[in-house]
Design an enzyme around this catalytic site. Structure first.
Site, PDB file in Angstrom:
ATOM      1  N   HIS A   1      -0.281  -5.897  11.375  1.00  0.00           N
ATOM      2  CA  HIS A   1      -0.329  -7.350  11.165  1.00  0.00           C
ATOM      3  C   HIS A   1       0.657  -8.112  12.059  1.00  0.00           C
ATOM      4  CE1 HIS A   1       2.967  -6.738   8.087  1.00  0.00           C
ATOM      5  NE2 HIS A   1       3.346  -7.896   8.583  1.00  0.00           N
TER       6      HIS A   1
ATOM      7  N   ASP B   1      -2.032  -0.443   8.225  1.00  0.00           N
ATOM      8  CA  ASP B   1      -1.131  -1.480   8.770  1.00  0.00           C
ATOM      9  C   ASP B   1      -0.186  -0.918   9.831  1.00  0.00           C
ATOM     10  OD1 ASP B   1      -0.252  -4.063   9.113  1.00  0.00           O
ATOM     11  OD2 ASP B   1       1.187  -4.019   7.469  1.00  0.00           O
TER      12      ASP B   1
ATOM     13  N   SER C   1       9.020  -6.888   9.589  1.00  0.00           N
ATOM     14  CA  SER C   1       7.803  -6.077   9.616  1.00  0.00           C
ATOM     15  C   SER C   1       7.706  -5.304  10.921  1.00  0.00           C
ATOM     16  CB  SER C   1       6.570  -6.961   9.480  1.00  0.00           C
ATOM     17  OG  SER C   1       6.337  -7.268   8.141  1.00  0.00           O
TER      18      SER C   1
END
Length: 321
Positions: free
Chosen positions: A67, A97, A172
């Site tokens: 993402h 992911d 992230s």
């Protein structure tokens, strides 16, 4: 293996030692995405994004979250010493992911890979990343709060490590390291859902690495079954009217050429009634049934077409995305 400033293998270090050891392996990732705006009468603008990544190999393969980089038109990587490199996307897998990007460089410092299956609740961990998009190399510490925590990301269920080390969206793709300075997780901070403090999630490295290696070798994750259709769940009157259908449900939008669905005669406009004798009313339910099977399995698929119920046998192929 003991080098300047490191400690004998497997020995616990304090946060400061771990941070100085692993910092060169964590990078800042900035992305640009061209977005078309309806408000500007179809005008386009560039949206910037930021995240983190962890160096996998000395020659520039970098592990991050899908993402962080999906949809990016350009990706830039900044090392701890400030050097910037343009990066290319090797592959991204939204289900896990995980994504891999590549920079043209040599002599980088790869992270030492740990074993996430050996983690215990209460163990000290250190998260290193770029929490707000402009604070690269930020270090936070905490413990493993829970293992095998099930969370929903992009409509697929993932099993993750929960930590109370402070993380925010820019983290992230960054690294979660154990007290020996080994990479044991890829921080996936997006998945908190609400803004609860003390909740950080990381994809276990034992899950992430095989995906990354598949992406590097094949460009996609191999061995995943697929029907070979693009589907849409219609669950409100507006969408139903837009597509000219009267019933809510999961509809076939497109059939992939050469797929099991095509061979079985599925067509755009077909609505799924049941798969493998299980009633299907959402894309997630359909995906869930398929994921419990192997490539080559034959599924009995009941569809509604022109107000008639048809049952066809579809052989699952391999998903190439």
């Amino acid at each position: 293996s003991s080098s300047e400033g490191s400690v004998p293998e497997g020995e616990a270090m304090n946060t400061k030692q771990v941070a100085s050891l692993v910092a060169p392996s964590v990078v800042v990732i900035t992305t640009e995405e061209v977005v078309t705006s309806n408000y500007w009468f179809g005008g386009q603008y560039v949206e910037s994004g930021a995240g983190s990544g962890v160096i996998m190999t000395e020659d520039g393969y970098i592990l991050t979250c899908a993402h962080v980089v999906s949809g990016a038109s350009s990706i830039t990587v900044t090392l701890t010493d400030g050097t910037e490199y343009p990066a290319t996307l090797v592959g991204a897998d939204s289900q896990s992911d995980i994504a891999v990007i590549k920079v043209e460089a040599t002599g980088l410092t790869p992270a030492v890979m740990g074993d996430s299956d050996a983690l215990a609740v209460g163990e000290d961990v250190v998260a290193v990343g770029n929490p707000l998009g402009e604070l690269g190399g930020t270090v936070t510490n905490g413990i493993v709060s829970a293992l095998n925590r099930e969370i929903e990301v992009n409509s697929s269920t993932m099993s993750v490590i929960q930590t109370n080390a402070a993380v925010s969206p820019g983290n992230s793709g960054g690294g979660l390291f154990n007290a020996a300075g080994e990479l044991i997780g890829i921080v996936n901070a997006k998945s908190t859902g609400d803004y609860a403090e003390g909740l950080g999630f990381a994809i276990p490295i034992n899950t992430a690495l095989p995906v990354a290696q598949d992406l590097i070798e094949n460009g996609y994750v191999t061995g995943r079954p697929a029907l070979g259709v693009t589907v849409l769940t219609i669950s409100d009157a507006q969408t139903a009217a837009q597509y000219g259908v009267s019933n809510y449900g999961v509809y076939v939008i497109e059939v992939n050429a050469g797929s099991g669905a095509e061979a079985a005669g599925l067509q755009a406009g077909d609505m799924f009634v049941s798969v493998d004798n299980t009633v299907v009313s959402s894309t997630a339910e359909l995906t869930d049934i398929i994921s419990q099977h192997q490539v080559g399995d034959v599924l009995s698929v009941q569809i509604s077409r022109d107000r008639q119920l048809l049952t066809v046998d579809v052989t699952l192929g391999e998903s190439a995305s």
